[in-house]
Design an enzyme around this catalytic site. Structure first.
Site, PDB file in Angstrom:
ATOM      1  N   GLN A 152       1.785  -2.061   5.320  1.00 33.19           N
ATOM      2  CA  GLN A 152       2.388  -0.346   5.873  1.00 33.19           C
ATOM      3  C   GLN A 152       2.846  -0.264   7.440  1.00 33.19           C
ATOM      4  OE1 GLN A 152      -0.164   3.547   5.103  1.00 33.19           O
ATOM      5  NE2 GLN A 152       0.799   2.666   3.837  1.00 33.19           N
ATOM      6  N   ASP A 205       1.033  -3.113  13.144  1.00 31.43           N
ATOM      7  CA  ASP A 205       0.025  -2.961  13.632  1.00 31.43           C
ATOM      8  C   ASP A 205      -1.024  -4.250  12.710  1.00 31.43           C
ATOM      9  OD1 ASP A 205      -0.781  -1.003  16.162  1.00 31.43           O
ATOM     10  OD2 ASP A 205       0.522  -0.562  14.634  1.00 31.43           O
ATOM     11  N   TYR A 206      -1.129  -3.627  11.023  1.00 27.18           N
ATOM     12  CA  TYR A 206      -2.231  -4.395  10.047  1.00 27.18           C
ATOM     13  C   TYR A 206      -1.454  -5.847   9.695  1.00 27.18           C
ATOM     14  CZ  TYR A 206      -3.282   0.432   9.781  1.00 27.18           C
ATOM     15  OH  TYR A 206      -3.719   1.608  10.348  1.00 27.18           O
ATOM     16  N   HIS A 208      -0.630   2.641  15.692  1.00 25.20           N
ATOM     17  CA  HIS A 208       0.057   3.055  14.708  1.00 25.20           C
ATOM     18  C   HIS A 208       1.151   2.830  15.697  1.00 25.20           C
ATOM     19  CE1 HIS A 208      -3.014   4.682  12.521  1.00 25.20           C
ATOM     20  NE2 HIS A 208      -2.108   4.221  11.434  1.00 25.20           N
ATOM     21  N   GLU A 240       0.907  -1.439   0.280  1.00 28.17           N
ATOM     22  CA  GLU A 240      -0.022  -0.529   0.204  1.00 28.17           C
ATOM     23  C   GLU A 240       0.687   1.111   0.149  1.00 28.17           C
ATOM     24  OE1 GLU A 240      -2.083  -0.847   4.115  1.00 28.17           O
ATOM     25  OE2 GLU A 240      -3.089  -3.120   2.880  1.00 28.17           O
ATOM     26  N   GLU A 297      -3.439  -6.448   2.973  1.00 28.88           N
ATOM     27  CA  GLU A 297      -2.334  -7.305   3.686  1.00 28.88           C
ATOM     28  C   GLU A 297      -2.846  -8.841   3.388  1.00 28.88           C
ATOM     29  OE1 GLU A 297      -3.659  -3.882   5.266  1.00 28.88           O
ATOM     30  OE2 GLU A 297      -4.312  -5.063   4.968  1.00 28.88           O
TER      31      GLU A 297
END
Length: 797
Positions: free
Chosen positions: A551, A554-555, A596, A498, A529
């Site tokens: 990115q 956390d993701y 984040h 991304e 993701e």
């Protein structure tokens, strides 16, 4: 002359008919053999010879039809009911099928997994014994199957995407052994009920957007274990539900075909041009193969008579694909009832012979172990008459086992040694016990990572060199210069994720590089993701060197399943025959807010055993780790520090030339009073605390672990502890996370407890997510004052 021409034409037609007839009868024979393998396989489980079975009965004819168009260079990302497809592709024999059912750990017998996977989980090698890529265009390729439903979908997208990259990137034309101008198709198979998984829908959407050569075959037998498809799929039909994805002129999307799983002629006729279209145009397609059956139910764990109505069971008997195929052969006068019955009979005999050979081959080494144990035990009993009767009990019990396992042998051997006690006569028994332990460890506990020349741990260490006039640059600028040089030097490297392409990633590591190196080498993706990880997996499997970006750390959860179940286990579950050198690039640690500021390192190191976990404290360290990983075949995740991109660092002279060793901590501050172990962003706070403490008569030794997997292979932390006799582990994961892991490694595995003067400590973040803003970060994660206070307490003890 006309008569001669007519005779030639008639002869040619007869030859063509004879070949067609032979092919049809071979297909019928193969279908019968595969069905018999399913029936016999189920019996082997029910009699206890095999642990569990899941089979492809009812899918035979559709899989034979699809396999006709599976060519060298193509890929299969499949489903655990694809045995007939693999038999038809000549990538597995019946003996190998049964060897895997019995869990034979000999890779010569089960070449797909060395007994590490359940039956019908197939694989072909993509690297040789030295980790060099095989000529993948010259073989039909199978990526190692997995049981988690729909987990093959992200990988399938990546395999197909890589064909597009090979077609579009001119510099990759130099590797014809890896791709024939992108003409390869990925054959992806999935059960109808598994299309309810999010993996399926994300992959369908991504494939439709990207336009990649992906052929998805949906085997629809009407049920997901006991749940009928009316509860699984909108409109009760996956092809109906997918209609909005249908590709039309002037749009992207997918092609959709619906066929009957018993219609041999109809499937062959349609699939041939449809798959050729995928190959030529890279427009993906779904083949919804309806009206399939499941004659034995879902698996050996239950009976389908419990949930199917009598009417459904009768329909399944009538529309059994082999029965319908036989009717079609007779209706078209391609054979006689007698000839087909003879084929069926011979198929039963052949499968039985293959099964028996596979069983005997599996049992013989174990029986040899039993014989050796008995021989050694009898010698001990002769020398220890007092213990002989007790020793004889486990020995006779083992001998009575008709179908002994390796576990039985080890168990009996351990009992005999325990009963015999510490006596000179047990020397050879104990020696044999050690031998079997070593042998079984090699069979079952190897190849989590590469162990040969392509191991990341074997990459030579080359230190970074700096000239006197080396400039100070922001961390992101160092990364940007590195990536520019890397993409210039190595055409196999790709990067995607991304915001990676056009704007050069959110922290500018790739700024300006898409325009220079091309949109198919540095590219943007949708917010997805899961399939970004699949893209990376497929590209890595096919010999490229992808850097797939998440990115923010956390993701990672969105993409964790394919990393944990697929990437991290690939080398292990294929017993070293497949490698997947994917690099996942992400960023995390301290920033602002719950979503984040992630540092879920405990989750990562426990979910991703089989990948390396790099946690560099700055971007020069990250560059050195990238250089190390790119020389090896091991997958890894690189967690860059979010708050490090604008910190100044000296620019090394040769960005592509230096390496950072994995698993070797670095002493970033020498001291004598206490050892502090940390990594990443927290390390900078630790260093600040060490400077403050040095002014208050506490001399701290600060160690950067650099990688969590592998962790301190040189025992450098133990060496420091021997000097300081105090140790503190600090990070910003939750309590019991990565600090507990480091504590276990040093205290238990390295025996560090022997060198302690005071109790060791861990200092972590709070158990909740980090609160927002500067105060939220301060009170949620370890801060300067926390570190100073705990060290002063330890020094006072």
């Amino acid at each position: 002359m006309e008569n001669l021409m007519e005779n030639d034409q008639m002869a040619a037609e007869k030859l063509s008919f004879d070949r067609f007839r032979e092919e049809v009868l071979r297909d019928f024979q193969l279908a019968c053999e595969s069905r018999e393998a399913s029936l016999m396989g189920r019996k082997e489980v029910l009699t206890g010879k095999a642990k569990f079975g899941i089979f492809g009965d009812g899918k035979e004819i559709a899989q034979i039809a699809a396999a006709k168009f599976f060519r060298p260079g193509d890929y299969r990302a499949g489903y655990y009911r694809d045995q007939t497809f693999v038999f038809a592709s000549k990538l597995a024999t019946l003996e190998q099928f049964f060897a895997q059912l019995y869990a034979n750990p000999d890779v010569n017998e089960d070449p797909f997994s060395g007994g590490r996977q359940m039956n019908s989980h197939f694989a072909t090698a993509n690297v040789d014994a030295n980790g060099q890529w095989l000529p993948l265009t010259q073989q039909k390729n199978i990526t190692s199957d997995m049981a988690p439903t729909a987990s093959q979908m992200p990988r399938a997208l990546g395999l197909a995407y890589t064909s597009k990259v090979f077609r579009k990137v001119d510099r990759l034309k130099a590797f014809p052994e890896l791709s024939n101008n992108g003409n390869e198709v990925c054959f992806c198979t999935i059960g109808d009920s598994a299309t309810s998984e999010g993996h399926f829908w994300e992959t369908i959407n991504a494939a439709g957007v990207m336009q990649v050569p992906l052929a998805i075959f949906i085997w629809d037998d009407g049920y997901g274990i006991s749940v009928p498809k009316k509860y699984q799929t909108t409109k009760g039909s996956i092809s109906e539900a997918l209609k909005g994805f249908q590709q039309k002129e002037g749009t992207n999307g997918i092609d959709i075909y619906r066929l009957k799983g018993w219609d041999y002629a109809g499937m062959v006729e349609l699939m041939e041009p449809a798959i050729q279209k995928i190959r030529d145009t890279h427009i993906p397609a779904v083949f919804h193969i309806d009206e399939m059956t499941q004659p034995q139910g879902h698996s050996t764990s239950g009976s389908h008579e419990r949930y199917k109505t009598p009417e459904r069971l009768e329909w399944e008997r009538e529309y059994d694909c082999i029965r319908k195929f036989k009717e079609w052969i007779l209706e078209n006068e391609l054979s006689s009832e007698e000839e087909l019955s003879d084929i069926e009979l011979k198929a039963k005999e052949y499968v039985r012979d293959c099964k028996n050979r596979a069983w005997n081959t599996y049992q013989q080494p174990i029986k040899n172990q039993v014989a050796r144990l008995v021989e050694l035990s009898e010698s001990v009993m002769a020398q220890l008459p007092v213990q002989a009767d007790a020793i004889r009990v486990p020995v006779r019990k083992l001998q009575a086992e008709k179908e002994p396992t390796r576990r039985d042998v080890i168990h009996a051997l351990h009992q005999v040694i325990s009963l015999a006690g510490n006596h000179d006569s047990t020397f050879w028994l104990q020696d044999y016990y050690k031998e079997l332990k070593t042998l079984n460890a090699a069979l079952y506990n190897t190849h989590l990572y590469n162990e040969g020349p392509k191991s990341a741990l074997h990459v030579p260490v080359i230190s970074a060199q700096y000239s006197e006039e080396a400039p100070l640059l922001n961390g992101y600028e160092i990364l940007n210069r590195f990536f520019d040089q890397l993409f210039t030097a190595n055409p196999k490297v790709l990067a995607f994720g991304e915001d990676v392409g056009y704007i050069g990633d959110v922290n500018q590591g790739f700024a300006g590089l898409q325009a220079k190196h091309g949109e198919f080498r540095i590219s943007d993706t949708g917010i997805r993701e899961l399939t970004i990880m699949g893209q990376g997996l497929g590209a890595a499997f096919r010999g490229l060197r992808p850097i797939a970006e998440i990115q923010y750390l956390d993701y990672l959860l969105y993409g964790l399943q394919p990393l944990s179940d697929d990437v991290a286990t690939t080398h292990y579950r294929t017993s070293g025959k497949q490698s997947c050198p994917l690099i996942v690039r992400t960023r995390g640690h301290r920033l602002e807010g719950i979503w984040h500021s992630g540092s879920p390192m405990g989750m990562i190191i426990n979910a991703l055993r089989g990948m390396y976990v790099c946690v560099p404290r700055n971007m020069v360290q990250a560059v050195g780790m990238y250089n190390t990983l790119l020389q090896a075949n091991d997958p890894a995740i690189m967690v860059e520090c979010l708050n490090g991109y604008r910190l100044k660092e000296k620019l090394p002279d040769d960005l592509l030339g230096f390496t950072v060793p994995l698993g070797i901590p670095e002493i970033v501050r020498k001291g004598t009073d206490i050892t502090i172990v940390s990594y990443g962003s927290t390390l900078r706070i630790v260093q600040e605390a060490a400077e403050w403490l040095s002014k208050h008569q506490v001399d701290c030794e600060v160690m950067d672990v650099q990688t969590l997997l592998p962790f301190d292979t040189s025992h450098a932390i133990l060496d420091s502890l021997k000097k300081t006799n105090r140790i503190l582990f600090v990070d910003e994961d939750v309590p019991g996370g990565a600090t507990a892991y480091m504590y276990n490694k040093v205290m238990e595995e390295q025996g560090g407890y022997r060198w302690l003067d005071v109790a060791p400590r861990t200092l972590t973040a709070k158990p909740h997510r980090a609160a927002y803003a500067s105060d939220g970060d301060y009170f949620s994660k370890p801060n300067l004052e926390d570190i100073i206070d705990i060290i002063q307490q330890m020094m006072a003890e």
